[in-house]
Design an enzyme around this catalytic site. Structure first.
Site, PDB file in Angstrom:
ATOM      1  CG  ASP A  89      -1.913   1.085   1.317  1.00  0.00           C
ATOM      2  OD1 ASP A  89      -2.203   1.684   0.278  1.00  0.00           O
ATOM      3  OD2 ASP A  89      -2.410   1.352   2.428  1.00  0.00           O
ATOM      4  CD  GLU A 120      -5.231   6.597   0.465  1.00  0.00           C
ATOM      5  OE1 GLU A 120      -6.360   6.086   0.599  1.00  0.00           O
ATOM      6  OE2 GLU A 120      -4.222   6.204   1.114  1.00  0.00           O
ATOM      7  CD  GLU A 121      -2.172   5.217   3.787  1.00  0.00           C
ATOM      8  OE1 GLU A 121      -3.213   5.146   4.482  1.00  0.00           O
ATOM      9  OE2 GLU A 121      -1.747   4.274   3.104  1.00  0.00           O
TER      10      GLU A 121
END
Length: 334
Positions: A89, A120-121
């Site tokens: 990921d 994104e995290e």
């Protein structure tokens, strides 16, 4: 010719915890520039930038994120897997996308783009910035670990903070104070017992109390307390916000930190499909075009101490990304 396993390890070995993606961005920019792509660094914040690489108009876009959760873990491999932070990921996904795109170019495929975003995290700041590029894109394939299956729907999120205020006092005389922690516990218990929406396709809402903090010492009535909560949602966010306000009921303060709506994505004949509970950048990227969600690796390996991705899945993904792009090309041509 690029090797997907080697490229995955190369990317994993560059630390890129959210907020510190600059070095891996430079690696990707230099690599793609060297391969003949038209490359752009899109500044997002200090030492943080998205990388866009195109051939032609970029009508079909392959995209994923380059930030990871902490801590940094360097790569290693055995016969079956590549390990390390981001292997699953989403750096293995980025490597598979690049290798697939290179293979398509060798077939004289045009109008292809690669987009690698930051953040994104946490807050999808990179994906939000992409809107300023005004890309002319018909379809985009977002990369997350989906076991090489197309995800056709995923849940949304409501991320909120609930805080309560009290009055400090000596714990021997609690009547002189007012416990913020007890207020917060009452609110959280009501939320745990609340009836949240369900959906025949997406299933149940999931409610998680992620963090709790408050108080000063065991012998002091707590004058402050707060909890961060996250709901994996199956209907529009406003339903949940109304319910949260009702359950807080003036006993505390509700601060909404982030919301995103449940999403539906494209299906392609011949590809197995599923529905997942986690979120992606797709709600923010959706204005780019019609979204697909696909990538090697399992979400159950993401964010773990022994994060890994199957070598065979990476190799298969290189072929499957090419197949997806060809199918999308047919849709555009028709």
């Amino acid at each position: 010719m690029l090797d997907v396993i080697e490229l995955t390890r190369k990317l994993v070995d560059v630390p890129s915890i959210t907020g510190e993606e600059g070095e891996v961005g430079e690696v990707l920019y230099d690599l793609l520039k060297g391969q003949g792509w038209d490359c752009l660094r899109q500044e997002v914040a200090s030492d943080r930038f998205n990388v866009l690489a195109t051939r032609g108009k970029g009508t079909i876009l392959l995209t994923t994120h380059i930030d990871t959760v902490p801590p940094f873990v360097s790569s290693r491999e055995d016969e079956s897997f590549v390990y390390g932070r981001g292997s699953c990921d989403a750096k293995g996904i980025a490597a598979a996308m690049i290798c697939a795109a290179e293979a398509l170019l060798r077939e004289d495929f045009s109008d292809l783009g690669l987009l690698f975003v930051v953040g994104e995290e946490t807050d999808s700041i990179g994906a939000a910035k992409v809107q300023e590029l005004n890309l002319d894109c018909s379809f985009f394939i977002d990369g997350e670990p989906t076991d090489n299956e197309l995800v056709i729907a995923h849940k949304g999120i409501v991320y909120a903070r609930i805080s309560a205020q009290g009055v400090a006092a000596h714990s021997a005389y609690p009547e002189k104070g007012e416990s913020a922690i007890e207020k917060l516990i009452d609110i959280l218990n009501r939320l745990r017992e609340a009836e949240f929406p369900t959906d025949s396709r997406l299933g149940e809402t999931h409610f998680n109390i992620g963090t709790i903090e408050g108080g000063r010492a065991a012998n002091v009535v707590a004058d402050h307390a707060q909890a961060d909560i996250l709901l994996r949602t199956v209907s529009e966010s406003h339903h949940y916000l109304t319910l949260l306000e009702e359950q807080v009921d003036g006993q505390g303060r509700l601060e909404v930190l982030k919301t995103s709506e449940p999403q539906e994505m494209e299906a392609i004949e011949g590809f197995p499909t599923k529905i997942v509970g986690y979120g992606t950048d797709i709600p923010v990227l959706r204005p780019l075009g019609k979204p697909l969600l696909f990538g090697p690796g399992s979400i159950f390996d993401a964010h773990t101490a022994d994060e890994k991705v199957s070598k065979q899945e990476l190799l298969n993904a290189v072929d499957l990304y090419q197949k997806l792009v060809r199918e999308l090309r047919k849709k555009i041509d028709h």
